[in-house]
Design a protein around this motif. Sequence first.
Motif, PDB file in Angstrom:
ATOM      1  N   ILE A   1     -18.922  -0.171  13.528  1.00  0.00           N
ATOM      2  CA  ILE A   1     -17.984   0.812  14.063  1.00  0.00           C
ATOM      3  C   ILE A   1     -17.229   1.441  12.897  1.00  0.00           C
ATOM      4  O   ILE A   1     -16.737   0.725  12.013  1.00  0.00           O
ATOM      5  N   VAL A   2     -17.123   2.759  12.885  1.00  0.00           N
ATOM      6  CA  VAL A   2     -16.318   3.482  11.898  1.00  0.00           C
ATOM      7  C   VAL A   2     -15.240   4.245  12.655  1.00  0.00           C
ATOM      8  O   VAL A   2     -15.553   5.089  13.501  1.00  0.00           O
TER       9      VAL A   2
ATOM     10  N   ILE B   1     -16.933   6.080  15.623  1.00  0.00           N
ATOM     11  CA  ILE B   1     -18.368   6.378  15.621  1.00  0.00           C
ATOM     12  C   ILE B   1     -19.099   5.049  15.671  1.00  0.00           C
ATOM     13  O   ILE B   1     -18.884   4.173  14.831  1.00  0.00           O
ATOM     14  N   TYR B   2     -19.938   4.896  16.688  1.00  0.00           N
ATOM     15  CA  TYR B   2     -20.728   3.679  16.852  1.00  0.00           C
ATOM     16  C   TYR B   2     -22.056   3.868  16.121  1.00  0.00           C
ATOM     17  O   TYR B   2     -22.840   4.741  16.484  1.00  0.00           O
ATOM     18  N   ASP B   3     -22.287   3.053  15.109  1.00  0.00           N
ATOM     19  CA  ASP B   3     -23.590   3.035  14.451  1.00  0.00           C
ATOM     20  C   ASP B   3     -24.433   1.986  15.175  1.00  0.00           C
ATOM     21  O   ASP B   3     -24.343   0.792  14.903  1.00  0.00           O
ATOM     22  N   LEU B   4     -25.239   2.455  16.117  1.00  0.00           N
ATOM     23  CA  LEU B   4     -25.987   1.544  16.980  1.00  0.00           C
ATOM     24  C   LEU B   4     -27.199   0.943  16.275  1.00  0.00           C
ATOM     25  O   LEU B   4     -27.823   0.019  16.800  1.00  0.00           O
ATOM     26  N   GLN B   5     -27.522   1.440  15.106  1.00  0.00           N
ATOM     27  CA  GLN B   5     -28.626   0.870  14.326  1.00  0.00           C
ATOM     28  C   GLN B   5     -28.131  -0.263  13.438  1.00  0.00           C
ATOM     29  O   GLN B   5     -28.748  -1.335  13.383  1.00  0.00           O
TER      30      GLN B   5
ATOM     31  N   ALA C   1     -29.027  10.312  15.107  1.00  0.00           N
ATOM     32  CA  ALA C   1     -29.071  10.132  16.558  1.00  0.00           C
ATOM     33  C   ALA C   1     -28.482   8.805  17.007  1.00  0.00           C
ATOM     34  O   ALA C   1     -27.916   8.706  18.101  1.00  0.00           O
ATOM     35  N   HIS C   2     -28.585   7.766  16.168  1.00  0.00           N
ATOM     36  CA  HIS C   2     -28.075   6.452  16.561  1.00  0.00           C
ATOM     37  C   HIS C   2     -26.579   6.298  16.307  1.00  0.00           C
ATOM     38  O   HIS C   2     -26.012   5.247  16.572  1.00  0.00           O
ATOM     39  N   ASN C   3     -25.932   7.340  15.784  1.00  0.00           N
ATOM     40  CA  ASN C   3     -24.483   7.320  15.554  1.00  0.00           C
ATOM     41  C   ASN C   3     -23.795   8.131  16.648  1.00  0.00           C
ATOM     42  O   ASN C   3     -23.962   9.347  16.734  1.00  0.00           O
ATOM     43  N   ILE C   4     -23.003   7.462  17.479  1.00  0.00           N
ATOM     44  CA  ILE C   4     -22.427   8.096  18.657  1.00  0.00           C
ATOM     45  C   ILE C   4     -20.904   8.149  18.531  1.00  0.00           C
ATOM     46  O   ILE C   4     -20.247   7.110  18.390  1.00  0.00           O
TER      47      ILE C   4
ATOM     48  N   GLU D   1     -30.727  14.510  20.383  1.00  0.00           N
ATOM     49  CA  GLU D   1     -29.846  13.366  20.571  1.00  0.00           C
ATOM     50  C   GLU D   1     -30.587  12.236  21.267  1.00  0.00           C
ATOM     51  O   GLU D   1     -31.582  12.443  21.961  1.00  0.00           O
ATOM     52  N   ILE D   2     -30.094  11.029  21.067  1.00  0.00           N
ATOM     53  CA  ILE D   2     -30.727   9.836  21.618  1.00  0.00           C
ATOM     54  C   ILE D   2     -30.529   9.784  23.136  1.00  0.00           C
ATOM     55  O   ILE D   2     -29.536  10.285  23.672  1.00  0.00           O
ATOM     56  N   ASP D   3     -31.487   9.197  23.830  1.00  0.00           N
ATOM     57  CA  ASP D   3     -31.405   9.029  25.275  1.00  0.00           C
ATOM     58  C   ASP D   3     -30.430   7.896  25.596  1.00  0.00           C
ATOM     59  O   ASP D   3     -30.627   6.759  25.186  1.00  0.00           O
ATOM     60  N   LEU D   4     -29.363   8.209  26.336  1.00  0.00           N
ATOM     61  CA  LEU D   4     -28.334   7.217  26.646  1.00  0.00           C
ATOM     62  C   LEU D   4     -28.384   6.784  28.109  1.00  0.00           C
ATOM     63  O   LEU D   4     -27.401   6.271  28.646  1.00  0.00           O
TER      64      LEU D   4
END
Length: 334
Positions: free
Chosen positions: A33-34, A25-29, A12-15, A91-94
Amino acid sequence: MEDKPLYFKLFAHNIPVSGKEKSAIYDLQKGEIVFIPNILFQIIQDLKQNPLATIKHQYAPNQPELFESYVDFLIKKDLGFKTKSPESFPEIDLSYQVPAGIYNAVIESDFEQYDMNLVINFLDELLCRHLELRLQINQVEEDFLLSFFQKINHKSFRSIVVFMEYRAELWQEDWAIKVFESCQKIEQIIIINCPIAFKSDQYTDKIIYTTQSIEALSIYKKRYIVNINYFTEALHFNPFYNRKVSIDKAGKIKNDLRDNHNWGSVEDNDLIEVIGSQEFKNIWEASPDNIEGLKDSPLRYCQFFPFQLSKNEHNIWSVVNSNILQTANEDKLG
């Protein structure tokens, strides 16, 4: 009983974020960045609602190993996983919400051209969290300056950064140390235009003397911020302008100190009323998705963009200095 189909889910934390030439892909945890090819971004979107077998047949009916290599890449990067119960992983709340009326304020003053206490009280009422002060103190007595910061210490601000023009007494009589100790909310004091550069022995990295001017210190440098707060703010607002107000040396209300346009004087207008107007807040909503030249970058939700903006007759935002934008828009970290 029929076996359930296998799905693929990003954590969920990968957007995933699309771009013109490549995606990311943003790894927000992890704060990383990938980068990925655009075809993989589209595959990830389709996998949200469809089983792996269906999407494999759709994209690579004759080369299933190619499709599997994409999925294996995501799993090895610890970005996602296979599951037969995708509904169990929402999915995570954005959404983005902050309680403060004003989050950030940048104030210029020489303590002569307008009433600083009036501005501080307005900002306190607006629950301003972060305050940046740019002070010229050539005509200011030490006791007056210390009294000013002692009053600020009891306001709603969470953090304060102070830029002060060099003055011999700051160094010789330890004014900077006295100011720092007078207000617990001060994070840093930077003495600009100093003859020599050095750091305080007592408050290393807290009190800094620099030979540079405020203009030199403000020159754009690439900076990336990868976390859930910055990402969600950039989805909905412009992180540089959102909930921000600036007051120039003459007391003029601005969205940014560099702006030629102002919203009147703080002494002739109710600052709270000005900030509450839709006209003032219009630029807050200039999110990266709404700015020409930024909206196609996969880094638009993580890169710090302190750019002056303008809007044309078609309500399209653009960066005033396109040369700065060209440098900032290179899709690479570091």
